[in-house]
Write a protein that holds these residues in place. Structure first.
Motif, PDB file in Angstrom:
ATOM      1  N   GLY A 182       0.825  -1.199   0.000  1.00 47.99           N
ATOM      2  CA  GLY A 182       0.000   0.000   0.000  1.00 47.99           C
ATOM      3  C   GLY A 182       0.863   1.255   0.000  1.00 47.99           C
ATOM      4  N   HIS A 183       0.216   2.389   0.248  1.00 52.53           N
ATOM      5  CA  HIS A 183       0.901   3.672   0.348  1.00 52.53           C
ATOM      6  C   HIS A 183       1.639   4.030  -0.931  1.00 52.53           C
ATOM      7  CE1 HIS A 183       1.804   6.139   4.175  1.00 52.53           C
ATOM      8  NE2 HIS A 183       1.553   6.922   3.159  1.00 52.53           N
ATOM      9  N   GLN A 184       0.982   3.849  -2.063  1.00 52.72           N
ATOM     10  CA  GLN A 184       1.563   4.217  -3.346  1.00 52.72           C
ATOM     11  C   GLN A 184       0.449   4.446  -4.349  1.00 52.72           C
ATOM     12  OE1 GLN A 184       3.604   0.962  -5.454  1.00 52.72           O
ATOM     13  NE2 GLN A 184       2.782  -0.474  -3.935  1.00 52.72           N
ATOM     14  N   LEU A 185       0.775   5.145  -5.424  1.00 53.79           N
ATOM     15  CA  LEU A 185      -0.205   5.391  -6.477  1.00 53.79           C
ATOM     16  C   LEU A 185      -0.510   4.105  -7.236  1.00 53.79           C
ATOM     17  CD1 LEU A 185       1.110   8.744  -7.981  1.00 53.79           C
ATOM     18  CD2 LEU A 185      -0.912   8.436  -6.576  1.00 53.79           C
ATOM     19  N   ILE A 186      -1.738   3.977  -7.679  1.00 53.98           N
ATOM     20  CA  ILE A 186      -2.114   2.845  -8.519  1.00 53.98           C
ATOM     21  C   ILE A 186      -1.675   3.124  -9.951  1.00 53.98           C
ATOM     22  CG2 ILE A 186      -4.044   1.573  -9.526  1.00 53.98           C
ATOM     23  CD1 ILE A 186      -5.553   1.955  -6.942  1.00 53.98           C
ATOM     24  N   VAL A 187      -0.818   2.269 -10.457  1.00 54.77           N
ATOM     25  CA  VAL A 187      -0.319   2.403 -11.834  1.00 54.77           C
ATOM     26  C   VAL A 187      -0.541   1.070 -12.533  1.00 54.77           C
ATOM     27  CG1 VAL A 187       1.637   2.942 -13.316  1.00 54.77           C
ATOM     28  CG2 VAL A 187       1.421   4.068 -11.086  1.00 54.77           C
ATOM     29  N   LYS A 188      -1.323   1.069 -13.613  1.00 47.25           N
ATOM     30  CA  LYS A 188      -1.665  -0.165 -14.320  1.00 47.25           C
ATOM     31  C   LYS A 188      -1.129  -0.144 -15.743  1.00 47.25           C
ATOM     32  CE  LYS A 188      -6.085   0.455 -13.601  1.00 47.25           C
ATOM     33  NZ  LYS A 188      -7.548   0.252 -13.579  1.00 47.25           N
ATOM     34  N   SER A 189      -0.868  -1.337 -16.266  1.00 47.98           N
ATOM     35  CA  SER A 189      -0.480  -1.473 -17.670  1.00 47.98           C
ATOM     36  C   SER A 189      -1.141  -2.736 -18.227  1.00 47.98           C
ATOM     37  CB  SER A 189       1.044  -1.560 -17.811  1.00 47.98           C
ATOM     38  OG  SER A 189       1.538  -2.704 -17.132  1.00 47.98           O
ATOM     39  N   ILE A 190      -1.192  -2.824 -19.546  1.00 46.52           N
ATOM     40  CA  ILE A 190      -1.768  -3.999 -20.202  1.00 46.52           C
ATOM     41  C   ILE A 190      -0.750  -5.132 -20.187  1.00 46.52           C
ATOM     42  CG2 ILE A 190      -2.683  -4.914 -22.365  1.00 46.52           C
ATOM     43  CD1 ILE A 190      -3.624  -2.086 -23.028  1.00 46.52           C
ATOM     44  N   ALA A 191      -1.167  -6.301 -19.704  1.00 43.16           N
ATOM     45  CA  ALA A 191      -0.304  -7.479 -19.665  1.00 43.16           C
ATOM     46  C   ALA A 191      -1.211  -8.704 -19.776  1.00 43.16           C
ATOM     47  CB  ALA A 191       0.518  -7.517 -18.386  1.00 43.16           C
ATOM     48  N   GLN A 192      -1.194  -9.347 -20.920  1.00 43.79           N
ATOM     49  CA  GLN A 192      -2.178 -10.372 -21.251  1.00 43.79           C
ATOM     50  C   GLN A 192      -2.228 -11.530 -20.260  1.00 43.79           C
ATOM     51  OE1 GLN A 192      -1.784 -11.828 -25.223  1.00 43.79           O
ATOM     52  NE2 GLN A 192      -3.626 -13.065 -25.147  1.00 43.79           N
ATOM     53  N   ASP A 193      -1.092 -11.922 -19.711  1.00 40.41           N
ATOM     54  CA  ASP A 193      -1.047 -13.106 -18.847  1.00 40.41           C
ATOM     55  C   ASP A 193      -1.296 -12.792 -17.372  1.00 40.41           C
ATOM     56  OD1 ASP A 193      -0.511 -14.698 -21.019  1.00 40.41           O
ATOM     57  OD2 ASP A 193       1.662 -14.563 -20.786  1.00 40.41           O
ATOM     58  N   TRP A 194      -1.505 -11.518 -17.051  1.00 36.04           N
ATOM     59  CA  TRP A 194      -1.627 -11.131 -15.646  1.00 36.04           C
ATOM     60  C   TRP A 194      -3.039 -10.674 -15.302  1.00 36.04           C
ATOM     61  CZ3 TRP A 194       2.044 -11.677 -11.879  1.00 36.04           C
ATOM     62  CH2 TRP A 194       3.339 -11.992 -12.308  1.00 36.04           C
ATOM     63  N   ASN A 195      -3.405 -10.828 -14.045  1.00 37.43           N
ATOM     64  CA  ASN A 195      -4.641 -10.291 -13.488  1.00 37.43           C
ATOM     65  C   ASN A 195      -4.290  -9.433 -12.278  1.00 37.43           C
ATOM     66  OD1 ASN A 195      -6.450 -11.734 -15.238  1.00 37.43           O
ATOM     67  ND2 ASN A 195      -5.976 -13.576 -14.060  1.00 37.43           N
ATOM     68  N   PHE A 196      -4.844  -8.221 -12.222  1.00 37.38           N
ATOM     69  CA  PHE A 196      -4.533  -7.250 -11.174  1.00 37.38           C
ATOM     70  C   PHE A 196      -5.772  -7.051 -10.302  1.00 37.38           C
ATOM     71  CE2 PHE A 196      -4.399  -2.489 -10.297  1.00 37.38           C
ATOM     72  CZ  PHE A 196      -3.549  -2.601  -9.212  1.00 37.38           C
ATOM     73  N   TYR A 197      -5.646  -7.283  -8.985  1.00 36.42           N
ATOM     74  CA  TYR A 197      -6.775  -7.143  -8.059  1.00 36.42           C
ATOM     75  C   TYR A 197      -6.389  -6.258  -6.883  1.00 36.42           C
ATOM     76  CZ  TYR A 197      -8.625 -11.161 -10.593  1.00 36.42           C
ATOM     77  OH  TYR A 197      -9.077 -12.004 -11.582  1.00 36.42           O
ATOM     78  N   ILE A 198      -7.324  -5.402  -6.464  1.00 35.09           N
ATOM     79  CA  ILE A 198      -7.120  -4.498  -5.336  1.00 35.09           C
ATOM     80  C   ILE A 198      -8.234  -4.713  -4.316  1.00 35.09           C
ATOM     81  CG2 ILE A 198      -7.219  -2.054  -4.663  1.00 35.09           C
ATOM     82  CD1 ILE A 198      -4.575  -2.787  -5.806  1.00 35.09           C
ATOM     83  N   LYS A 199      -7.930  -4.590  -3.040  1.00 38.46           N
ATOM     84  CA  LYS A 199      -8.937  -4.713  -1.989  1.00 38.46           C
ATOM     85  C   LYS A 199      -9.996  -3.620  -2.130  1.00 38.46           C
ATOM     86  CE  LYS A 199      -6.051  -6.782   1.647  1.00 38.46           C
ATOM     87  NZ  LYS A 199      -5.389  -6.550   2.950  1.00 38.46           N
ATOM     88  N   CYS A 200     -11.263  -3.991  -1.970  1.00 40.34           N
ATOM     89  CA  CYS A 200     -12.343  -3.013  -1.886  1.00 40.34           C
ATOM     90  C   CYS A 200     -12.411  -2.536  -0.439  1.00 40.34           C
ATOM     91  CB  CYS A 200     -13.672  -3.626  -2.306  1.00 40.34           C
ATOM     92  SG  CYS A 200     -13.679  -4.230  -4.009  1.00 40.34           S
ATOM     93  N   LEU A 201     -12.506  -1.220  -0.239  1.00 44.71           N
ATOM     94  CA  LEU A 201     -12.312  -0.646   1.085  1.00 44.71           C
ATOM     95  C   LEU A 201     -13.587  -0.226   1.782  1.00 44.71           C
ATOM     96  CD1 LEU A 201      -9.110   1.445   0.333  1.00 44.71           C
ATOM     97  CD2 LEU A 201      -9.307  -0.878   1.220  1.00 44.71           C
ATOM     98  N   ALA A 202     -14.738  -0.594   1.218  1.00 45.58           N
ATOM     99  CA  ALA A 202     -16.015  -0.295   1.884  1.00 45.58           C
ATOM    100  C   ALA A 202     -16.983  -1.426   1.567  1.00 45.58           C
ATOM    101  CB  ALA A 202     -16.576   1.047   1.452  1.00 45.58           C
ATOM    102  N   GLY A 203     -16.741  -2.583   2.175  1.00 51.56           N
ATOM    103  CA  GLY A 203     -17.554  -3.746   1.834  1.00 51.56           C
ATOM    104  C   GLY A 203     -17.268  -4.157   0.406  1.00 51.56           C
ATOM    105  N   ASN A 204     -18.294  -4.151  -0.444  1.00 53.09           N
ATOM    106  CA  ASN A 204     -18.067  -4.468  -1.857  1.00 53.09           C
ATOM    107  C   ASN A 204     -18.081  -3.208  -2.715  1.00 53.09           C
ATOM    108  OD1 ASN A 204     -20.753  -3.837  -1.769  1.00 53.09           O
ATOM    109  ND2 ASN A 204     -21.497  -5.847  -2.379  1.00 53.09           N
ATOM    110  N   ASN A 205     -17.799  -2.057  -2.089  1.00 60.99           N
ATOM    111  CA  ASN A 205     -17.659  -0.798  -2.806  1.00 60.99           C
ATOM    112  C   ASN A 205     -16.249  -0.250  -2.617  1.00 60.99           C
ATOM    113  OD1 ASN A 205     -20.397  -0.318  -3.889  1.00 60.99           O
ATOM    114  ND2 ASN A 205     -20.985  -0.314  -1.733  1.00 60.99           N
ATOM    115  N   MET A 206     -16.004   0.927  -3.147  1.00 59.61           N
ATOM    116  CA  MET A 206     -14.692   1.557  -3.152  1.00 59.61           C
ATOM    117  C   MET A 206     -13.659   0.605  -3.735  1.00 59.61           C
ATOM    118  SD  MET A 206     -12.779   3.757  -0.162  1.00 59.61           S
ATOM    119  CE  MET A 206     -14.201   4.772   0.171  1.00 59.61           C
TER     120      MET A 206
END
Length: 531
Positions: free
Chosen positions: A214-238
Motif C-alpha cells: 500500500g501507500h503508493q499510487l495505482i499504476v496499471k499497464s496492459i499485460a495479457q497473462d496477468w490479473n490485477f486485483y485491489i482490496k475493496c475498502l467499503a464492503g463491496n464498494n470503493m
C-alpha cells in the motif's frame, strides 16, 4: 486522468493534475474542473466533516457543492495557497500545503470551519458562517495554475474480503512478496490477512502471486497473462482498481466466499461473478438481487451458491481476533457512545461500521459483550433527534438486541424519549408480525451453527446471529473465524434456508431448511468441515 492510491488501513490518496488557469472568480462552471470524491465512493457530506492533507506547491482547492456530482451553481470554494481575499461565496487563504493536516467541517446552520495542525496545537484557518446557507451534498478537489497535487484523505476502511480488478492488466507497483499459488482465489487469500497488502498481481500460467504494498499510487499497464486485483475498502464498494474501467469488464472476487468444491465449479462461479457482481461505485442491493435472481444456479445440488447479494452480518468476537485497527474502531465507537460524544460519533460512523459494538477481551471477566451499537447508545444516552436520523440514514439496524434483550426502541421507551424518536426506532412491520416464529427459527439456526463449528464459536467468542436481521435487512453472510467460509442465510418459503461451507475442505457444503415451527431438514450435503 486522476490516479488513486491508498494505504490499506488508513488513507485514500488522490492525485490531481493541473486543471489550468481556472478558479471560481474567473471560470464559468468551475465545478467541471474538480474531481468529485463521490467518484471514489467517499461521501464527506454524510458526516459534514473530513480530515485531509495535500501536497501541492500552491492553488489546491476544495469545492463544497449542493450536488453530489458537483454540478450545481451553489457552492463554496476554498483555496489553499491562492492569492485573493474573499469571504462570501469563495474563500482564499495563502498556505504552504506541504502535507499539512487539515480538518474541514460544516454545520446545517451554515458555519464552515477549517483547522490545521501546528506546533502550538490546532490553528483556525477559516471560521465563517453563511447567513443563507444551502445543504452541502458533494465535495470536490482540484489543483490549478500550474500545480499538481496529492490529496491524502483519512479513511476508516471496512475490508470484508472483496477484491476487484481487470484481467489482462498488471499493477506496476512496489511488491511486498512473491509466492507461488495455483489459483487466483488462493492468491488473494494470501493478501486478505496481511494488513500491509493492498492487492495482488496473479499469473495463472506461471502460478505466480505478487503481493502489492500500500501507500503508493495505482499504476496499471496492459499485460495479457496477468490479473490485477485491489482490496475493496467499503464492503463491496470503493473498488479502486475499477474506477477507470468499464463495469462489465471488471471482476469482483471474495477471498472468503469464492473457494468452492471443484476447479470446474470455481470457473463457473467466476463467470457468474464477472457478469453480475458488485464492482460499481454505487451498487444497490436491489440491483444485485435482480441480477442474481435471473442467473441459473451454478450447481444443481446447491441452488443458492450466488451469495454476493447478501449483507455481511456484523460479527462480534474477542478483541484479539480482529487486526488492531479494525478492533480499535469497534472500541472507539463504543466509548464515544458511552461518553455521549454525539458529534464525533456521527462523524466516524459510516455504512460499514454503523452496527459495530464493543469487542470483549478474552479471559477478562470484567469485559463481557454488551452488543450496544451506536443506535443503542443514542437511545440510552438520550441523544438529540439528529443523531438518530444520521445513524439510520447510514444504515443502522433497528432490530438488534443487547445482551439484556433490549432494542434501541426499548431503551428509548425506558428513557421517555420524544414520540418523533420513538417513531424513527419502531421495528419494521415484517419483524413485529413474526416475532414468535423468528425466535423459534433463530434457536434452530443456532443449533445448525453450533453443530458445525461450536469449538470455533467458543474459542473466538463469536456471538451467534440474531435472525431478525434477515427480516429487516435481507439475506446475510455470517462469518466464523478460522472456518474459512461461513453461513449464508435467506428466506425460503415460510421459513429460512441456511447454506454453510468451508473453503479449505472440498465438498463441505450443507443446505439446511428451517421451517417456521423450528423443524430443521438437511437438504443437501458434501463432506463435513471436520470441526
Amino acid at each position: 486522468m486522476f490516479l488513486v492510491a491508498c494505504h490499506p488501513l488508513e488513507e485514500i490518496w488522490i492525485k490531481t493534475t493541473n486543471s489550468g488557469d481556472v478558479d471560481a472568480i474567473r471560470t464559468q462552471n468551475v465545478y467541471d474542473y474538480y474531481t468529485s470524491l463521490s467518484s471514489y465512493h467517499i461521501f464527506p457530506a454524510q458526516n459534514r466533516s473530513f480530515k485531509f492533507s495535500v501536497k501541492a506547491c500552491y492553488a489546491a482547492s476544495i469545492l463544497l457543492s449542493a450536488a453530489v456530482d458537483l454540478n450545481s451553481p451553489d457552492f463554496y470554494e476554498i483555496c489553499l495557497g491562492g492569492g485573493y481575499e474573499y469571504a462570501y461565496t469563495f474563500f482564499r487563504r495563502k498556505y504552504n500545503t506541504e502535507h499539512v493536516n487539515f480538518i474541514l467541517s460544516w454545520t446545517i446552520a451554515g458555519r464552515i470551519t477549517l483547522t490545521k495542525d501546528s506546533d502550538n496545537g490546532t490553528e483556525a484557518v477559516i471560521d465563517w458562517t453563511d447567513a443563507t446557507p444551502f445543504s452541502i451534498q458533494g465535495v470536490g478537489v482540484m489543483t490549478s495554475w500550474g500545480a499538481d497535487g496529492i490529496w491524502i484523505l483519512e479513511h476508516i476502511p471496512v475490508f470484508t474480503g472483496y477484491y476487484c480488478g481487470k484481467p489482462g492488466t498488471y499493477g506496476n507497483m512496489a511488491v511486498l512478496n512473491i509466492v507461488m499459488q495455483p489459483s487466483r482465489i488462493r492468491c488473494i487469500s494470501e493478501c486478505a490477512n496481511n494488513d500491509a497488502c493492498f492487492g495482488v498481481n496473479f499469473n495463472a500460467n506461471k502460478s505466480k502471486c505478487q503481493l502489492i504494498a500500500g501507500h503508493q499510487l495505482i499504476v496499471k499497464s496492459i499485460a495479457q497473462d496477468w490479473n490485477f486485483y485491489i482490496k475493496c475498502l467499503a464492503g463491496n464498494n470503493m473498488c479502486l482498481a475499477c474506477l477507470d474501467t468499464l463495469e462489465d469488464s471488471c471482476y469482483c472476487l471474495h477471498s472468503l466466499k469464492d473457494m468452492v468444491r471443484s476447479t470446474t465449479l470455481c470457473h463457473r462461479l467466476l463467470n457468474w461473478v464477472s457478469k453480475s457482481c458488485c464492482c460499481r461505485r454505487l451498487c444497490s442491493r436491489k440491483d444485485r438481487e435482480a441480477s442474481s435472481s435471473k442467473e441459473p444456479a451454478v450447481t444443481g445440488e446447491i441452488d443458492d451458491l450466488p451469495v454476493f447479494s447478501s449483507y455481511d452480518y456484523p460479527t462480534n468476537v474477542y478483541e484479539d481476533v480482529f487486526h488492531i485497527g479494525f478492533a480499535e474502531c469497534h472500541q472507539k465507537l463504543d466509548k464515544l457512545g458511552e461518553d455521549k460524544n454525539w458529534d464525533e460519533l456521527v462523524s466516524l460512523v459510516n455504512t460499514g461500521n454503523v452496527d459495530f459494538s464493543r469487542l470483549p477481551i478474552k479471559d477478562d471477566s470484567n469485559s463481557l459483550p454488551s452488543l450496544y451499537t451506536p443506535l443503542h447508545h443514542a437511545a440510552a444516552g438520550k441523544a438529540p433527534k439528529y443523531v438518530f436520523e444520521d445513524l439510520l440514514k447510514k444504515g443502522a439496524t433497528k432490530c438488534f438486541k443487547t445482551t439484556n434483550g433490549e432494542t434501541a426502541y426499548d431503551l428509548a421507551v425506558k428513557n421517555s424519549l420524544e414520540d418523533e424518536i420513538l417513531k424513527l426506532l419502531e421495528l419494521p412491520e415484517n419483524v413485529k408480525n413474526k416475532t414468535e416464529s423468528i425466535a423459534i427459527m433463530e434457536k434452530s439456526l443456532h443449533a445448525v451453527i453450533l453443530e458445525r463449528v461450536e469449538k470455533l464459536i467458543q474459542e473466538h467468542g463469536v456471538q451467534l446471529p440474531q435472525l431478525a436481521f434477515l427480516y429487516e435487512k435481507g439475506p446475510f453472510h455470517y462469518s466464523v473465524p478460522m472456518m474459512y467460509g461461513g453461513f449464508n442465510v435467506k428466506k425460503y418459503n415460510d421459513g429460512i434456508k441456511v447454506h454453510s461451507f468451508c473453503r479449505v475442505w472440498g465438498g463441505s457444503e450443507q443446505d439446511h431448511i428451517i421451517e417456521r415451527n423450528g423443524k430443521t431438514t438437511l437438504k443437501a450435503t458434501g463432506y463435513d468441515c471436520a470441526y
